[in-house]
Design a protein around this motif. Structure first.
Motif, PDB file in Angstrom:
ATOM      1  N   LEU A 361       0.819  -1.206   0.000  1.00 34.45           N
ATOM      2  CA  LEU A 361       0.000   0.000   0.000  1.00 34.45           C
ATOM      3  C   LEU A 361       0.857   1.262   0.000  1.00 34.45           C
ATOM      4  CD1 LEU A 361      -2.788  -1.074   2.519  1.00 34.45           C
ATOM      5  CD2 LEU A 361      -2.885  -1.078   0.026  1.00 34.45           C
ATOM      6  N   THR A 362       1.982   1.235   0.709  1.00 36.00           N
ATOM      7  CA  THR A 362       2.877   2.397   0.715  1.00 36.00           C
ATOM      8  C   THR A 362       3.477   2.618  -0.657  1.00 36.00           C
ATOM      9  OG1 THR A 362       3.423   2.009   3.043  1.00 36.00           O
ATOM     10  CG2 THR A 362       4.924   3.407   1.783  1.00 36.00           C
ATOM     11  N   ARG A 363       3.859   1.526  -1.327  1.00 35.85           N
ATOM     12  CA  ARG A 363       4.448   1.669  -2.670  1.00 35.85           C
ATOM     13  C   ARG A 363       3.430   2.213  -3.667  1.00 35.85           C
ATOM     14  NH1 ARG A 363       9.419   2.789  -4.003  1.00 35.85           N
ATOM     15  NH2 ARG A 363       9.200   3.229  -6.208  1.00 35.85           N
ATOM     16  N   ALA A 364       2.190   1.773  -3.542  1.00 36.03           N
ATOM     17  CA  ALA A 364       1.138   2.301  -4.417  1.00 36.03           C
ATOM     18  C   ALA A 364       0.942   3.789  -4.171  1.00 36.03           C
ATOM     19  CB  ALA A 364      -0.166   1.538  -4.188  1.00 36.03           C
ATOM     20  N   HIS A 365       1.028   4.192  -2.903  1.00 34.52           N
ATOM     21  CA  HIS A 365       0.886   5.610  -2.557  1.00 34.52           C
ATOM     22  C   HIS A 365       2.060   6.421  -3.107  1.00 34.52           C
ATOM     23  CE1 HIS A 365      -0.083   9.127  -0.048  1.00 34.52           C
ATOM     24  NE2 HIS A 365       1.228   9.204   0.138  1.00 34.52           N
ATOM     25  N   VAL A 366       3.288   5.933  -2.917  1.00 32.14           N
ATOM     26  CA  VAL A 366       4.481   6.652  -3.389  1.00 32.14           C
ATOM     27  C   VAL A 366       4.476   6.762  -4.906  1.00 32.14           C
ATOM     28  CG1 VAL A 366       7.004   6.524  -3.555  1.00 32.14           C
ATOM     29  CG2 VAL A 366       5.866   6.032  -1.388  1.00 32.14           C
ATOM     30  N   LYS A 367       4.004   5.725  -5.563  1.00 32.62           N
ATOM     31  CA  LYS A 367       3.936   5.754  -7.023  1.00 32.62           C
ATOM     32  C   LYS A 367       3.013   6.857  -7.510  1.00 32.62           C
ATOM     33  CE  LYS A 367       2.965   2.793 -11.015  1.00 32.62           C
ATOM     34  NZ  LYS A 367       2.477   1.455 -11.453  1.00 32.62           N
ATOM     35  N   PHE A 369       2.042   9.729  -5.493  1.00 35.48           N
ATOM     36  CA  PHE A 369       2.353  11.075  -4.978  1.00 35.48           C
ATOM     37  C   PHE A 369       3.838  11.368  -4.887  1.00 35.48           C
ATOM     38  CE2 PHE A 369      -1.872  10.132  -3.271  1.00 35.48           C
ATOM     39  CZ  PHE A 369      -2.558  11.249  -3.716  1.00 35.48           C
ATOM     40  N   GLY A 370       4.673  10.349  -5.014  1.00 38.01           N
ATOM     41  CA  GLY A 370       6.112  10.582  -5.012  1.00 38.01           C
ATOM     42  C   GLY A 370       6.758  10.538  -3.649  1.00 38.01           C
ATOM     43  N   LYS A 377      -0.445  10.689   3.153  1.00 35.61           N
ATOM     44  CA  LYS A 377      -0.161   9.488   3.918  1.00 35.61           C
ATOM     45  C   LYS A 377      -0.794   8.281   3.247  1.00 35.61           C
ATOM     46  CE  LYS A 377      -0.127  11.974   8.347  1.00 35.61           C
ATOM     47  NZ  LYS A 377      -0.766  12.067   9.678  1.00 35.61           N
ATOM     48  N   PRO A 378      -0.138   7.120   3.339  1.00 32.37           N
ATOM     49  CA  PRO A 378      -0.769   5.891   2.824  1.00 32.37           C
ATOM     50  C   PRO A 378      -2.055   5.601   3.581  1.00 32.37           C
ATOM     51  CG  PRO A 378       1.586   5.563   3.242  1.00 32.37           C
ATOM     52  CD  PRO A 378       1.224   6.897   3.837  1.00 32.37           C
ATOM     53  N   ILE A 379      -2.925   4.877   2.962  1.00 31.95           N
ATOM     54  CA  ILE A 379      -4.231   4.642   3.539  1.00 31.95           C
ATOM     55  C   ILE A 379      -4.170   3.875   4.854  1.00 31.95           C
ATOM     56  CG2 ILE A 379      -4.575   2.529   2.201  1.00 31.95           C
ATOM     57  CD1 ILE A 379      -7.216   5.141   3.233  1.00 31.95           C
ATOM     58  N   TRP A 380      -3.157   2.991   5.012  1.00 30.17           N
ATOM     59  CA  TRP A 380      -3.087   2.231   6.262  1.00 30.17           C
ATOM     60  C   TRP A 380      -2.731   3.148   7.438  1.00 30.17           C
ATOM     61  CZ3 TRP A 380       1.448   2.116   9.015  1.00 30.17           C
ATOM     62  CH2 TRP A 380       2.638   2.395   8.334  1.00 30.17           C
ATOM     63  N   MET A 381      -1.973   4.227   7.162  1.00 26.40           N
ATOM     64  CA  MET A 381      -1.671   5.187   8.221  1.00 26.40           C
ATOM     65  C   MET A 381      -2.938   5.911   8.662  1.00 26.40           C
ATOM     66  SD  MET A 381       1.951   6.995   7.259  1.00 26.40           S
ATOM     67  CE  MET A 381       3.491   6.067   7.182  1.00 26.40           C
ATOM     68  N   LYS A 408      -9.624   9.142  -5.016  1.00 26.46           N
ATOM     69  CA  LYS A 408     -10.060   9.794  -6.251  1.00 26.46           C
ATOM     70  C   LYS A 408      -8.866  10.137  -7.119  1.00 26.46           C
ATOM     71  CE  LYS A 408     -14.268  11.798  -4.271  1.00 26.46           C
ATOM     72  NZ  LYS A 408     -14.978  13.045  -3.938  1.00 26.46           N
ATOM     73  N   ALA A 409      -7.776  10.596  -6.484  1.00 25.58           N
ATOM     74  CA  ALA A 409      -6.587  10.973  -7.243  1.00 25.58           C
ATOM     75  C   ALA A 409      -5.831   9.748  -7.716  1.00 25.58           C
ATOM     76  CB  ALA A 409      -5.683  11.852  -6.382  1.00 25.58           C
ATOM     77  N   CYS A 410      -5.774   8.737  -6.864  1.00 23.59           N
ATOM     78  CA  CYS A 410      -4.992   7.545  -7.193  1.00 23.59           C
ATOM     79  C   CYS A 410      -5.671   6.689  -8.249  1.00 23.59           C
ATOM     80  CB  CYS A 410      -4.767   6.722  -5.924  1.00 23.59           C
ATOM     81  SG  CYS A 410      -3.648   5.329  -6.141  1.00 23.59           S
TER      82      CYS A 410
END
Length: 492
Positions: A361-367, A369-370, A377-381, A408-410
């Protein structure tokens, strides 16, 4: 002297147009006769005036003649009005006639317009059907071109080139099988196999290729026994003609392993899969992505036998290959991590599984938003923060305001991420983190509406007894080595 006949006044407002015309003509005739009589009398009076000698009588005759002239003028005025009425009647008749013609034209135009509308609707339907057919044919063309290109590349890697006729036949069979038209695909394969054996003999690589194709069709029909017989025959031919370390041999071994796995024969499937792995490592190198996919197949077979140490080893090796060759953002990395997490869950290593889920989930978030910061923040946070807030009784009145925008953005498009949300949510629920679990489960439901489920070879492992039914990895998820194989192109 003529007598004028007039219609009764009380009936004038009830006359039709024809009756008015008829009466007008009758009045004109009477007026014309009266005019003639007046002119005749006037002429007689004028002649009388000439003969009279006395002034008084002459004056009297003059007065009568003047009266007659006035009467004649009135009669002529009446005749003029009657003529105007007749002309008006003729004009109205002409207008009515033109009106009828125009009405007829309008009716005809309406009929033609309706006919044109019907024709247009039919044409639009035909056009729509044609466009759908063209789009379908374009997709089939791309699919066939891809399969043809993959088959050629695979054959060249295998050291021989499949004849064009056989490639075309293979594409047709795959197309018919994908449509469920086995009554066409099976006879086509058998006829081609018979022709190949007549022209090239039984022990020929092309015969083995045709056997492999027919085995694929039988497998799709759940005729595993017939498919296994054909694959064993194809394996024997390829080992004789191409050598035991040929990529085509590895493909056949993998297909046999998949077939045994589907029948629950995991012990018989495992050595076949290991041998296919050895051949791929020897031909492609130990760090090739296709080797990683073969490792995934082997891990699945071992997992169904409870060999978790070997499962961890194979998944970790596959993960290293994917990350080094394809990068951390490749979809296979997330899928393999999910599969490895399922192995941890079966062993009760919940903390290790949780770490992997959070990494995905963090990698999907970083991909998207950078970076990870206070605003992103990642969704699990967010889920864990909401869990802490619920315990401290400071719940937000707008529960999804803080992270709803991220989805919505992702625009989550990966079923693997969706599965990770559900798996981590189930793990939170087992740990008693109900608010965090509900947060992830709600996000999984929302994102599920945006994505299409992936194929069975990508389904992650299940969690037993955690309140969420997630299917475990089974032999149904093994990859079949044909041109469509998730292991990548290899010889048939």
């Amino acid at each position: 002297m003529s007598t004028m006949v007039y219609p009764r006044e009380e009936k004038l407002d009830k006359l039709s147009q024809e009756e008015i015309i008829s009466n007008t003509k009758l009045v004109m005739q009477g007026l014309e006769a009266l005019k003639n009589e007046h002119n005749s009398i006037l002429h007689s009076l004028l002649e009388t005036i000439k003969c009279l000698k006395k002034d008084e009588e002459a004056n009297l005759v003059h007065e009568k003649s003047n009266l007659l002239r006035k009467s004649v003028e009135m009669i002529e005025l009446g005749l003029g009005e009657a003529q105007v009425m007749m002309a008006l009647s003729n004009h109205l008749n002409a207008v009515e006639s033109e009106k009828q013609k125009l009405r007829a034209q309008v009716r005809r135009l309406c009929q033609e317009n309706q006919w044109l509308r019907d024709e247009l609707a039919n044409t639009q339907q035909k056009l729509q059907r044609s466009e759908q057919t063209v789009a379908q044919l374009e997709e089939e063309k791309k699919h066939l071109e891809f399969m043809n290109h993959s088959a050629v590349a695979a054959a060249q890697q295998g050291g021989y080139e499949i004849p064009a006729r056989l490639r075309t036949l293979h594409n047709l069979v795959i197309q018919y099988a994908s449509q469920g038209r086995y009554e066409v695909a099976v006879p086509l394969c058998k006829q081609a196999l018979e022709d190949l054996e007549k022209t090239s003999g039984h022990d020929h690589p092309d015969v083995a290729t045709m056997l492999n194709i027919l085995a694929l069709v039988y497998r799709d029909q759940n005729k595993y026994k017939e498919a296994a017989h054909l694959l064993n025959d194809a394996l024997s031919i390829r080992e004789k003609t191409l050598g035991k370390d040929h990529p085509a041999v590895a493909a056949t071994l993998n297909n046999l392993a998949v077939l045994y796995g589907k029948r629950g024969k995991y012990k018989e499937a495992e050595p076949l899969c290991k041998r296919a792995l050895e051949i791929r490592e020897k031909v492609l190198g130990k760090d090739h992505p296709d080797v990683a996919k073969q490792l995934n197949n082997l891990a699945l077979l071992c997992q169904n036998q409870g060999k978790y140490d070997e499962v961890e080893y194979y998944y970790c090796r596959a993960l290293e290959i994917y990350e080094s060759c394809l990068g951390p953002d490749d979809p296979n990395v997330a899928k393999t991590k999910n599969n490895l997490a399922s192995c941890y869950l079966k062993q009760g290593k919940y903390k290790d599984a949780e770490v992997l889920y959070k990494e995905i989930l963090t990698r999907a978030h970083v991909k998207e938003f950078g970076s990870v910061d206070d605003e992103h923040k990642p969704i699990w946070m967010h889920a864990e923060e909401r869990e802490e807030m619920s315990k401290s009784k400071h719940r937000d009145s707008a529960p999804y305001a803080e992270y709803g925008g991220w989805y919505k953005a992702c625009k989550v498009s990966s079923p693997t991420v969706n599965t990770t949300l559900r798996n981590l949510g189930a793990l939170y629920r087992r740990q008693g983190k109900l608010e965090a679990a509900e947060t992830l489960e709600e996000c999984a439901v929302r994102s599920r509406r945006q994505v299409t489920p992936e194929g069975p070879s990508l389904v992650e492992g299940g969690i037993v007894g955690l309140g969420v039914a997630i299917p475990p990895v089974t032999a149904q998820h093994l990859a079949w080595s044909v041109v469509r194989d998730s292991l990548g192109p290899c010889s048939l």
